[in-house]
Design a protein around this motif. Structure first.
Motif, PDB file in Angstrom:
ATOM      1  N   ASP A  22       0.825  -1.211   0.000  1.00 52.20           N
ATOM      2  CA  ASP A  22       0.000   0.000   0.000  1.00 52.20           C
ATOM      3  C   ASP A  22       0.860   1.263   0.000  1.00 52.20           C
ATOM      4  O   ASP A  22       0.493   2.274  -0.605  1.00 52.20           O
ATOM      5  CB  ASP A  22      -0.988   0.002   1.163  1.00 52.20           C
ATOM      6  CG  ASP A  22      -0.323  -0.004   2.532  1.00 52.20           C
ATOM      7  OD1 ASP A  22       0.776  -0.571   2.680  1.00 52.20           O
ATOM      8  OD2 ASP A  22      -0.914   0.565   3.473  1.00 52.20           O
ATOM      9  N   ILE A  23       2.028   1.203   0.603  1.00 48.22           N
ATOM     10  CA  ILE A  23       2.932   2.365   0.618  1.00 48.22           C
ATOM     11  C   ILE A  23       3.670   2.469  -0.714  1.00 48.22           C
ATOM     12  O   ILE A  23       3.935   3.576  -1.197  1.00 48.22           O
ATOM     13  CB  ILE A  23       3.896   2.301   1.808  1.00 48.22           C
ATOM     14  CG1 ILE A  23       3.121   2.223   3.139  1.00 48.22           C
ATOM     15  CG2 ILE A  23       4.849   3.496   1.801  1.00 48.22           C
ATOM     16  CD1 ILE A  23       2.139   3.363   3.377  1.00 48.22           C
ATOM     17  N   GLN A  24       3.959   1.339  -1.349  1.00 44.93           N
ATOM     18  CA  GLN A  24       4.528   1.381  -2.705  1.00 44.93           C
ATOM     19  C   GLN A  24       3.573   2.131  -3.632  1.00 44.93           C
ATOM     20  O   GLN A  24       3.995   2.977  -4.423  1.00 44.93           O
ATOM     21  CB  GLN A  24       4.745  -0.036  -3.249  1.00 44.93           C
ATOM     22  CG  GLN A  24       5.908  -0.773  -2.658  1.00 44.93           C
ATOM     23  CD  GLN A  24       6.065  -2.152  -3.270  1.00 44.93           C
ATOM     24  OE1 GLN A  24       5.898  -2.333  -4.476  1.00 44.93           O
ATOM     25  NE2 GLN A  24       6.398  -3.136  -2.439  1.00 44.93           N
ATOM     26  N   GLU A  25       2.280   1.812  -3.527  1.00 42.68           N
ATOM     27  CA  GLU A  25       1.275   2.492  -4.347  1.00 42.68           C
ATOM     28  C   GLU A  25       1.272   3.988  -4.054  1.00 42.68           C
ATOM     29  O   GLU A  25       1.231   4.816  -4.971  1.00 42.68           O
ATOM     30  CB  GLU A  25      -0.112   1.902  -4.074  1.00 42.68           C
ATOM     31  CG  GLU A  25      -1.218   2.653  -4.788  1.00 42.68           C
ATOM     32  CD  GLU A  25      -2.627   2.300  -4.309  1.00 42.68           C
ATOM     33  OE1 GLU A  25      -3.564   2.601  -5.069  1.00 42.68           O
ATOM     34  OE2 GLU A  25      -2.779   1.765  -3.197  1.00 42.68           O
ATOM     35  N   LEU A  26       1.341   4.338  -2.782  1.00 42.94           N
ATOM     36  CA  LEU A  26       1.329   5.742  -2.390  1.00 42.94           C
ATOM     37  C   LEU A  26       2.566   6.465  -2.930  1.00 42.94           C
ATOM     38  O   LEU A  26       2.465   7.581  -3.457  1.00 42.94           O
ATOM     39  CB  LEU A  26       1.251   5.844  -0.866  1.00 42.94           C
ATOM     40  CG  LEU A  26       0.788   7.165  -0.283  1.00 42.94           C
ATOM     41  CD1 LEU A  26      -0.632   7.498  -0.728  1.00 42.94           C
ATOM     42  CD2 LEU A  26       0.876   7.126   1.235  1.00 42.94           C
ATOM     43  N   ALA A  48       3.801  14.749  -3.629  1.00 40.51           N
ATOM     44  CA  ALA A  48       3.312  14.198  -2.364  1.00 40.51           C
ATOM     45  C   ALA A  48       2.001  13.473  -2.624  1.00 40.51           C
ATOM     46  O   ALA A  48       1.205  13.883  -3.469  1.00 40.51           O
ATOM     47  CB  ALA A  48       3.106  15.304  -1.329  1.00 40.51           C
ATOM     48  N   ALA A  49       1.813  12.395  -1.903  1.00 37.96           N
ATOM     49  CA  ALA A  49       0.542  11.660  -1.943  1.00 37.96           C
ATOM     50  C   ALA A  49       0.215  11.261  -0.517  1.00 37.96           C
ATOM     51  O   ALA A  49       1.076  10.727   0.186  1.00 37.96           O
ATOM     52  CB  ALA A  49       0.654  10.430  -2.842  1.00 37.96           C
ATOM     53  N   LEU A  50      -0.996  11.540  -0.113  1.00 35.74           N
ATOM     54  CA  LEU A  50      -1.402  11.131   1.231  1.00 35.74           C
ATOM     55  C   LEU A  50      -2.611  10.220   1.141  1.00 35.74           C
ATOM     56  O   LEU A  50      -3.396  10.301   0.209  1.00 35.74           O
ATOM     57  CB  LEU A  50      -1.642  12.343   2.137  1.00 35.74           C
ATOM     58  CG  LEU A  50      -2.724  13.359   1.766  1.00 35.74           C
ATOM     59  CD1 LEU A  50      -4.115  12.884   2.153  1.00 35.74           C
ATOM     60  CD2 LEU A  50      -2.425  14.678   2.450  1.00 35.74           C
ATOM     61  N   THR A  92      -3.604   9.177   7.249  1.00 32.94           N
ATOM     62  CA  THR A  92      -2.834   8.105   7.882  1.00 32.94           C
ATOM     63  C   THR A  92      -1.383   8.076   7.431  1.00 32.94           C
ATOM     64  O   THR A  92      -0.486   7.836   8.241  1.00 32.94           O
ATOM     65  CB  THR A  92      -3.473   6.731   7.603  1.00 32.94           C
ATOM     66  OG1 THR A  92      -3.542   6.516   6.194  1.00 32.94           O
ATOM     67  CG2 THR A  92      -4.857   6.633   8.219  1.00 32.94           C
ATOM     68  N   ASP A  93      -1.139   8.288   6.142  1.00 32.42           N
ATOM     69  CA  ASP A  93       0.211   8.160   5.586  1.00 32.42           C
ATOM     70  C   ASP A  93       0.460   9.265   4.570  1.00 32.42           C
ATOM     71  O   ASP A  93      -0.466   9.719   3.895  1.00 32.42           O
ATOM     72  CB  ASP A  93       0.380   6.816   4.859  1.00 32.42           C
ATOM     73  CG  ASP A  93       0.122   5.636   5.759  1.00 32.42           C
ATOM     74  OD1 ASP A  93       0.934   5.377   6.654  1.00 32.42           O
ATOM     75  OD2 ASP A  93      -0.918   4.963   5.554  1.00 32.42           O
ATOM     76  N   LEU A  94       1.729   9.642   4.446  1.00 30.11           N
ATOM     77  CA  LEU A  94       2.148  10.637   3.469  1.00 30.11           C
ATOM     78  C   LEU A  94       3.436  10.158   2.827  1.00 30.11           C
ATOM     79  O   LEU A  94       4.372   9.761   3.535  1.00 30.11           O
ATOM     80  CB  LEU A  94       2.372  11.989   4.156  1.00 30.11           C
ATOM     81  CG  LEU A  94       2.990  13.111   3.322  1.00 30.11           C
ATOM     82  CD1 LEU A  94       2.070  13.524   2.182  1.00 30.11           C
ATOM     83  CD2 LEU A  94       3.321  14.302   4.212  1.00 30.11           C
TER      84      LEU A  94
END
Length: 160
Positions: A22-26, A48-50, A92-94
């Motif tokens: 999921d972080i690879q996708e982000l 940036a992608a969050l 949740t993630d950036l």
């Protein structure tokens, strides 16, 4: 007088492929956003992608202006867009990535001070940390569990 030591814990990944899926996708979305940056003056593109708790992904890229203070960093473009369009959702993630037009950036580039302060405000508002992953164009990816890892002793509303 006494001395105090402030320490932070970082996680370092050698490549994007080592990140959770999921972080690879982000990070891939951040790389795509980076290419939409408007950086005619610095020639330094940031994407940036969050991810919101709902799973929605919000993108941002740096937007420069000939009146230099009028520009805005990718991280703030993304977080302000999320705040405007999804005001009640938790971030949740950036993921953040950069690319310079004059050379390959292989060092992980952390958010600037203004972005750190803005992200800290959102963490305080949502009462939940934002996990941040940042990298150069290539090279290692650094993960911090909260912006406060990068901004210890930060300023917040309790001082007002």
């Amino acid at each position: 007088m006494k001395k105090q030591k402030i320490e932070i814990a970082l996680e370092v990944f050698d490549t994007v492929s080592e990140l959770p899926k999921d972080i690879q996708e982000l990070m891939n979305k951040a790389q795509q956003a980076r290419e939409n940056a408007y950086a005619p003056y610095s020639h330094f593109k940031v994407g940036a992608a969050l991810r919101l708790v709902s799973g929605k992904i919000v993108l941002g890229s740096n937007q420069e202006n000939a009146a230099f203070p009028s520009g805005l960093c990718a991280e703030r473009v993304a977080v302000f867009s999320a705040g405007a369009n999804f005001p009640n959702e938790i971030i949740t993630d950036l993921a953040i990535t950069v690319r310079a037009e004059s050379h390959e950036v292989i060092e992980a580039i952390a958010p600037c001070g203004a972005c750190r302060q803005s992200l800290a405000e959102y963490e305080q508002k949502q009462k939940s940390p934002i996990t941040i992953y940042f990298m150069g164009e290539t090279g290692e990816i650094i993960k911090v569990a909260s912006i406060m890892d990068l901004l210890p002793l930060g300023f917040d509303a309790k001082y007002l």
